[in-house]
Design an enzyme around this catalytic site. Structure first.
Site, PDB file in Angstrom:
ATOM      1  N   GLU A 194       0.876  -1.223  -0.020  1.00 44.50           N
ATOM      2  CA  GLU A 194       0.074   0.205   0.060  1.00 44.50           C
ATOM      3  C   GLU A 194       1.037   1.373  -0.095  1.00 44.50           C
ATOM      4  O   GLU A 194       0.774   2.036   0.721  1.00 44.50           O
ATOM      5  CB  GLU A 194      -1.139   0.029   1.372  1.00 44.50           C
ATOM      6  CG  GLU A 194      -1.966  -1.111   1.113  1.00 44.50           C
ATOM      7  CD  GLU A 194      -2.855  -1.360   2.334  1.00 44.50           C
ATOM      8  OE1 GLU A 194      -4.123  -1.762   2.242  1.00 44.50           O
ATOM      9  OE2 GLU A 194      -2.580  -0.863   3.474  1.00 44.50           O
TER      10      GLU A 194
ATOM     11  N   GLU B 165      -6.446  -7.947  -0.406  1.00 41.95           N
ATOM     12  CA  GLU B 165      -7.056  -7.955   0.868  1.00 41.95           C
ATOM     13  C   GLU B 165      -8.537  -7.699   0.904  1.00 41.95           C
ATOM     14  O   GLU B 165      -8.878  -6.614   1.043  1.00 41.95           O
ATOM     15  CB  GLU B 165      -6.430  -6.805   1.748  1.00 41.95           C
ATOM     16  CG  GLU B 165      -5.148  -7.213   2.255  1.00 41.95           C
ATOM     17  CD  GLU B 165      -4.278  -6.148   3.165  1.00 41.95           C
ATOM     18  OE1 GLU B 165      -5.060  -5.565   4.031  1.00 41.95           O
ATOM     19  OE2 GLU B 165      -3.227  -5.801   3.262  1.00 41.95           O
TER      20      GLU B 165
END
Length: 683
Positions: free
Chosen positions: A185, A290
């Site tokens: 991320e 995710e």
């Protein structure tokens, strides 16, 4: 012993991917960009995966957790590798025992699970500093997660140790690791340093070879995908069920696949999220790296929960689109001693339990959510034959009395055997090379204070909680983003102690350079305090080595408030069982005598919120904070307990225990209770 399944779960095939590939390599895992799918040994392949954090699960429980995941129909497992867990100090590596990541990976292969590896170097995972070692901050000007030469040198040194352990376990080399994530991320981080990503790409390629599939994961906002992706790294996204993700505007033609997504998907969140992936990764398989089956808890907020029906519906929608999905599956019984924190307008420390409302509970037991997900998976593949392993037995050991051993201030010779560090002004944890835990700051009152005066700290300079004692009498607590001043009275030369606690470094937010301790000086009225002694405390190592149970009995100071150690013991004859421990009644009004001229003598101090740490048999079970909540119990795995001799309990209570302190061992957890709020409690 649990049986080892021999047949892998049924293969999920993308509906848009051609079935065959001419002359496929004998053993390979690749992206078919035109076909819009992965290819495993040349055949179209799609995975449904779950995350397991080996660093948060006792080694004795690894097999049980993995087998439950396998029997749920998962074909793959996603694994984080926390850098700071394996390199606690520069050049000091630990891959033994509970930290034997190679043994864990070999176990996944034995059970027939593929692995998606996430070695960072930054992983987030609500882990202290996102997995980055705190010793990086010993260089105070270092720019983390960037092309800063000092940072890159440390990263390269670590990866040269870790990745050679990984290379033989890659799928093309005969192992079960099908893909490896680079960073995590990164688009959510402020730096947006493409040179850094290019450096990582080169390092991973050099150490793992040209064939391994490398990928990135980011949120679905345009700026996240812009800064988090790089040519040469397959771009994936992450999102949860039905979240209000920001709509991304796109000029130009819309792909046929995106049009199909709009028609097929009943959930616009999924449409927009995968549409965002298509803007940076126009071809290849759809991947949600995710899928949030729940959410984390912060101290002082309600327990997070996402309904099973909502999670299952979102998963089914994604699988009907042919997407590959990794889910937060079984997270952990504990964060401690590695809890992270978020920074969202304010500092938000994560609770000890990382239950996450996941399909497997913090004790590793199947939940209603697991069976709902398993039902969805069964619509797309045949499940493994055999029963789901049942929940592990739990035991309510009942109430155990505790006895005060000593005030923390009376055992500094044990907790800081090397003695204090002298400094004119306070220094941070990092400046004195204290990685975790506590540092005691001590100075003397510079003048006589007959009437209460203000002891204050600059805003956000107390990181994270400071327990203030004057002449060994507890005065109150200073807190980051909370209370920064107290009223004190005393005589010139009286001893002022401030015990600073690190409650977790920021793991996600604008900047993960989260220094701990007193970041600014304290003042008494308008006078800055000088002449400090700093005691870096080694509490965890002392307790692991048997203290205080193996030490001579000390005479305690009775009911005095403030940081103190308590001990107790209980037995578990005939075997050991998982259990949960609660702190009943640790919230009382206690008399305290404050010294100094002008003092009114005995005063009532509300000891709230009660907070501290618990060890059993030297194993750190984590932070309790029942007055702030929501977590009310700590999970005690059976692997911590002993059947042939007493189980020793050590409690460090930081503000004040009840007159007759005890613990209550239950056969179930209590998560969602917040008894009260204190000044500065997280919102």
């Amino acid at each position: 012993a649990l049986p080892v399944p021999r047949e892998p779960p049924g293969r999920l095939r993308s509906p848009r991917c051609p079935r065959a590939q001419a002359a496929p390599p004998a053993r390979s895992f690749q992206v078919d960009y035109e076909g819009g799918c992965f290819r495993k040994d040349g055949a179209a392949f799609r995975y449904v995966s779950g995350s397991l954090h080996y660093a948060r699960v006792p080694r004795r429980a690894w097999r049980h957790r993995l087998l439950r995941m396998y029997m749920s129909g998962l074909s793959a497992l996603q694994v984080y590798v926390p850098w700071n867990y394996h390199e606690p100090l520069p050049g000091v590596y630990d891959f033994a025992g509970e930290r034997d990541v190679e043994a864990f990976l070999d176990l996944t292969a034995q059970l027939g699970l593929l692995v998606i590896l996430r070695p960072g170097p930054y992983i987030c995972a609500e882990w202290d500093m996102g997995g980055l070692p705190a010793w990086l901050l010993w260089k105070p000007d270092i720019v983390l997660r960037s092309s800063d030469p000092d940072y890159l040198a440390a990263v390269d040194s670590w990866l040269r140790v870790l990745l050679p352990k990984i290379k033989p376990r890659l799928y093309q080399n005969g192992g079960n690791i099908i893909s490896v994530q680079v960073e995590n991320e990164y688009g959510s981080y402020y730096a947006c340093d493409y040179d850094y990503l290019r450096h990582l790409l080169g390092t991973f390629r050099a150490l793992l070879g040209p064939e391994v599939l490398l990928f990135t994961t980011d949120g679905t906002r345009a700026e996240e995908l812009r800064c988090g992706t790089l040519p040469g790294l397959y771009a994936t996204v992450d999102f949860g069920p039905g979240a209000p993700w920001k709509r991304i505007r796109h000029e130009g033609p819309v792909s046929d696949l995106l049009q199909a997504l709009v028609i097929i998907s009943a959930d616009s969140n999924i449409t927009e999220a995968f549409g965002a992936q298509r803007l940076v990764q126009p071809k290849g398989p759809l991947v949600n790296s995710e899928y949030y089956t729940g959410w984390l808890d912060y101290w002082g907020e309600a327990h997070a929960s996402v309904s099973s029906a909502r999670v299952a519906r979102g998963l089914e929608d994604m699988l009907r689109l042919g997407a590959n999905v990794n889910m937060r599956w079984t997270i952990s019984p504990r964060c401690f001693p590695w809890p992270g924190a978020d920074f969202k307008d304010r500092y938000k420390p994560v609770t000890t339990s990382y239950d996450y409302d996941a399909p497997l509970s913090e004790a590793g037991d199947p939940t209603e959510k697991l069976f709902a997900i398993r039902t969805v998976i069964s619509k797309f593949q045949a499940l493994p034959v055999g029963p789901m392993p049942p929940a592990t037995p739990k035991r309510a050991y009942g109430r155990v009395a505790l006895h005060k051993y000593a005030d923390l201030l009376d055992v500094l010779d044990v907790l800081c055997p090397s003695g204090p560090i002298q400094s004119q002004f306070p220094l941070t944890f990092e400046a004195i090379k204290q990685v975790q835990g506590f540092v005691l700051y001590r100075t003397l009152l510079p003048r006589h204070v007959p009437a209460p005066a203000t002891l204050s700290a600059p805003p956000r300079s107390v990181c994270d909680r400071g327990y203030v004692m004057l002449q060994k009498e507890y005065q109150g607590t200073l807190e980051r983003d909370g209370r920064t001043a107290l009223q004190v009275a005393g005589r010139e030369g009286d001893t002022l102690d401030v015990l600073l606690e690190n409650t977790g470094r920021i793991s996600f937010g604008a900047n993960s350079s989260d220094f701990k301790g007193l970041l600014g000086n304290l003042s008494l009225g308008s006078i800055p305090l000088r002449g400090w002694l700093l005691y870096p405390l080694a509490i965890d190592p002392a307790v692991r080595q048997g203290w205080p149970h193996a030490a001579p009995t000390k005479s305690s100071s009775g009911a005095r408030a403030g940081p103190a150690f308590y001990t107790g013991a209980f037995e578990s004859p005939g075997g050991t069982w998982d259990t949960f421990v609660q702190f009943p009644g640790w919230s009382k009004v206690r008399p305290c005598v404050r010294g100094g001229e002008g003092s009114s003598g005995a005063q009532l101090i509300l000891l709230s919120p009660l907070q501290g740490q618990l060890w059993i048999n030297g194993f750190n079970l984590g932070r309790y904070w029942p007055r702030r909540g929501p977590q009310q119990t700590l999970f005690v795995p059976s692997s911590v307990l002993l059947a042939d001799r007493p189980n020793n309990i050590t409690v460090l209570e930081l503000e004040g225990a009840p007159p007759a302190p005890s613990l209550l061992f239950l056969d179930r957890p209590i998560f969602n209770t917040t008894l009260s709020r204190s000044v500065g409690a997280a919102k």
